[in-house]
Design a protein around this motif. Structure first.
Motif, PDB file in Angstrom:
ATOM      1  N   PRO A  42       0.848  -1.209   0.000  1.00  0.00           N
ATOM      2  CA  PRO A  42       0.000   0.000   0.000  1.00  0.00           C
ATOM      3  C   PRO A  42       0.877   1.250   0.000  1.00  0.00           C
ATOM      4  CG  PRO A  42      -0.678  -1.552   1.711  1.00  0.00           C
ATOM      5  CD  PRO A  42       0.655  -2.019   1.214  1.00  0.00           C
ATOM      6  N   THR A  43       0.667   2.117  -0.959  1.00  0.00           N
ATOM      7  CA  THR A  43       1.486   3.323  -1.100  1.00  0.00           C
ATOM      8  C   THR A  43       0.608   4.564  -1.139  1.00  0.00           C
ATOM      9  OG1 THR A  43       1.449   3.244  -3.524  1.00  0.00           O
ATOM     10  CG2 THR A  43       3.201   2.000  -2.408  1.00  0.00           C
ATOM     11  N   ASN A  44       1.276   5.729  -1.222  1.00  0.00           N
ATOM     12  CA  ASN A  44       0.525   6.972  -1.357  1.00  0.00           C
ATOM     13  C   ASN A  44      -0.256   7.010  -2.675  1.00  0.00           C
ATOM     14  OD1 ASN A  44       2.952   6.986  -2.733  1.00  0.00           O
ATOM     15  ND2 ASN A  44       3.517   9.067  -2.161  1.00  0.00           N
ATOM     16  N   VAL A  45       0.230   6.297  -3.697  1.00  0.00           N
ATOM     17  CA  VAL A  45      -0.497   6.246  -4.970  1.00  0.00           C
ATOM     18  C   VAL A  45      -1.812   5.494  -4.802  1.00  0.00           C
ATOM     19  CG1 VAL A  45      -0.399   5.562  -7.386  1.00  0.00           C
ATOM     20  CG2 VAL A  45       1.686   6.269  -6.217  1.00  0.00           C
ATOM     21  N   THR A  46      -1.746   4.310  -4.205  1.00  0.00           N
ATOM     22  CA  THR A  46      -2.960   3.519  -4.013  1.00  0.00           C
ATOM     23  C   THR A  46      -3.927   4.200  -3.050  1.00  0.00           C
ATOM     24  OG1 THR A  46      -1.818   2.235  -2.290  1.00  0.00           O
ATOM     25  CG2 THR A  46      -1.809   1.349  -4.525  1.00  0.00           C
ATOM     26  N   LEU A  47      -3.376   4.921  -2.070  1.00  0.00           N
ATOM     27  CA  LEU A  47      -4.234   5.640  -1.123  1.00  0.00           C
ATOM     28  C   LEU A  47      -5.088   6.663  -1.841  1.00  0.00           C
ATOM     29  CD1 LEU A  47      -5.162   6.502   1.711  1.00  0.00           C
ATOM     30  CD2 LEU A  47      -3.168   8.027   1.793  1.00  0.00           C
ATOM     31  N   TRP A  48      -4.456   7.493  -2.696  1.00  0.00           N
ATOM     32  CA  TRP A  48      -5.211   8.555  -3.346  1.00  0.00           C
ATOM     33  C   TRP A  48      -6.091   8.043  -4.483  1.00  0.00           C
ATOM     34  CZ3 TRP A  48      -6.274  13.193  -1.566  1.00  0.00           C
ATOM     35  CH2 TRP A  48      -5.524  13.640  -0.480  1.00  0.00           C
ATOM     36  N   MET A  49      -5.737   6.901  -5.052  1.00  0.00           N
ATOM     37  CA  MET A  49      -6.664   6.281  -6.005  1.00  0.00           C
ATOM     38  C   MET A  49      -7.890   5.756  -5.271  1.00  0.00           C
ATOM     39  SD  MET A  49      -4.506   4.365  -9.021  1.00  0.00           S
ATOM     40  CE  MET A  49      -3.514   3.312  -7.968  1.00  0.00           C
ATOM     41  N   ALA A  50      -7.681   5.209  -4.071  1.00  0.00           N
ATOM     42  CA  ALA A  50      -8.805   4.731  -3.274  1.00  0.00           C
ATOM     43  C   ALA A  50      -9.691   5.889  -2.826  1.00  0.00           C
ATOM     44  CB  ALA A  50      -8.291   3.956  -2.058  1.00  0.00           C
ATOM     45  N   ILE A  51      -9.057   7.004  -2.443  1.00  0.00           N
ATOM     46  CA  ILE A  51      -9.846   8.188  -2.060  1.00  0.00           C
ATOM     47  C   ILE A  51     -10.665   8.686  -3.249  1.00  0.00           C
ATOM     48  CG2 ILE A  51      -9.676  10.610  -1.371  1.00  0.00           C
ATOM     49  CD1 ILE A  51      -7.251   9.848   0.323  1.00  0.00           C
ATOM     50  N   GLY A  52     -10.047   8.692  -4.440  1.00  0.00           N
ATOM     51  CA  GLY A  52     -10.784   9.083  -5.635  1.00  0.00           C
ATOM     52  C   GLY A  52     -11.964   8.169  -5.899  1.00  0.00           C
ATOM     53  N   LEU A  53     -11.755   6.860  -5.705  1.00  0.00           N
ATOM     54  CA  LEU A  53     -12.844   5.900  -5.900  1.00  0.00           C
ATOM     55  C   LEU A  53     -13.980   6.149  -4.921  1.00  0.00           C
ATOM     56  CD1 LEU A  53     -13.982   3.332  -7.219  1.00  0.00           C
ATOM     57  CD2 LEU A  53     -12.662   2.000  -5.560  1.00  0.00           C
ATOM     58  N   LEU A  54     -13.648   6.434  -3.666  1.00  0.00           N
ATOM     59  CA  LEU A  54     -14.674   6.715  -2.666  1.00  0.00           C
ATOM     60  C   LEU A  54     -15.454   7.984  -3.016  1.00  0.00           C
ATOM     61  CD1 LEU A  54     -12.773   5.863   0.652  1.00  0.00           C
ATOM     62  CD2 LEU A  54     -14.557   4.520  -0.493  1.00  0.00           C
ATOM     63  N   CYS A  55     -14.758   8.990  -3.539  1.00  0.00           N
ATOM     64  CA  CYS A  55     -15.434  10.226  -3.947  1.00  0.00           C
ATOM     65  C   CYS A  55     -16.380   9.966  -5.114  1.00  0.00           C
ATOM     66  CB  CYS A  55     -14.407  11.283  -4.331  1.00  0.00           C
ATOM     67  SG  CYS A  55     -13.433  11.924  -2.952  1.00  0.00           S
TER      68      CYS A  55
END
Length: 257
Positions: A42-55
């Motif tokens: 899990p990286t900062n890239v996957t974190l912000w892709m996950a946040i984008g998905l949640l949005c």
């Protein structure tokens, strides 16, 4: 994108001065610990892709769950985006391309949310990573190529043969068309990553100059101007990527046109 905590330091070997590290914001880091990054880390890239998905889920699923005849503000935004992309797909590809609307819509909203979330302080931009945009670009390329052969068979090769051109020029044009066709996924992915990365790097450079008292007012004005430009670029790049996907889809569906 990280505007705060700009990496500036005094270079003792050169007698002093500011040293900028505008590309440090694009370093992929593990979320837990400081170990090596593997494909499953899990990286900062996957974190912000996950946040984008949640949005995205929040906007289109939770925001429109009421399906009100008089839509709420959140539902209105979702409907505007939906109608905009649907109209684009229909206009560019024709009625035959509407069945592929969900895929194109997914590409658009993912890139759009990733770009705009990256404008938040201390965030990260997945679309600045060529690894991410290459997956999107080559995914489109492979999908439309397979679709072209499935729908048209060997007739798909007519895309590279201009029957209206003089006979002596047709082989030359065909070679140029083949080369340009295989360059598509490269330009498709690099264009998006390059534009997003360049804008964020410039903002960080201006933020570094803001540490200097004499030029800080000019640097702050520069940050404001570039940030405003990046707001436009974030939407424009999502639009460009999507409309190019529609154009490539049109070529796969109608290679003779």
């Amino acid at each position: 994108m990280r505007v705060t905590n700009v990496a500036t330091e005094t270079d003792a070997h050169s007698g002093g001065g500011l040293v900028f590290h505008p590309l440090d914001q694009f370093i992929v880091k593990p979320l837990f610990g400081d170990g090596p990054v593997h494909w499953y880390t899990p990286t900062n890239v996957t974190l912000w892709m996950a946040i984008g998905l949640l949005c995205i889920v929040g906007l289109f699923v939770l925001g429109g769950r009421g399906r009100a005849i008089v839509p709420t503000r959140v539902q209105s935004i979702g409907e505007l985006i939906y109608g905009f992309i649907y109209k684009m797909v229909e206009d560019v590809t024709g009625k035959d391309g509407v069945k592929y609307f969900p895929y194109i819509m997914t590409l658009f909203v993912f890139i759009l949310f990733a770009n705009y979330l990256a404008l938040l302080p201390m965030s990260y931009s997945p679309t600045s990573m060529i690894a991410v945009t290459a997956v999107l670009g080559f995914g489109v390329f492979i999908a439309v190529t397979i679709l072209g052969f499935v729908k048209n068979g060997a007739s798909f090769l007519a895309l590279f043969w201009m029957s209206d051109a003089p006979l002596v020029l047709r082989p030359i044009i065909a070679i140029i068309e083949v080369i340009s066709y295989f360059v598509r996924p490269v330009s498709h992915s690099i264009r998006l990553a390059g534009n997003i990365m360049a804008g964020h790097a410039v903002i960080k450079v201006f933020a570094g100059f803001a540490a200097l008292t004499l030029v800080s007012p000019v640097a702050i004005l520069g940050i404001t101007a570039i940030y405003g430009l990046e707001v436009l670029v974030a939407g424009i790049q999502a639009y460009v990527f999507t409309i190019l996907t529609c154009v490539y889809l049109k070529d796969a569906l109608h290679p003779h046109h």
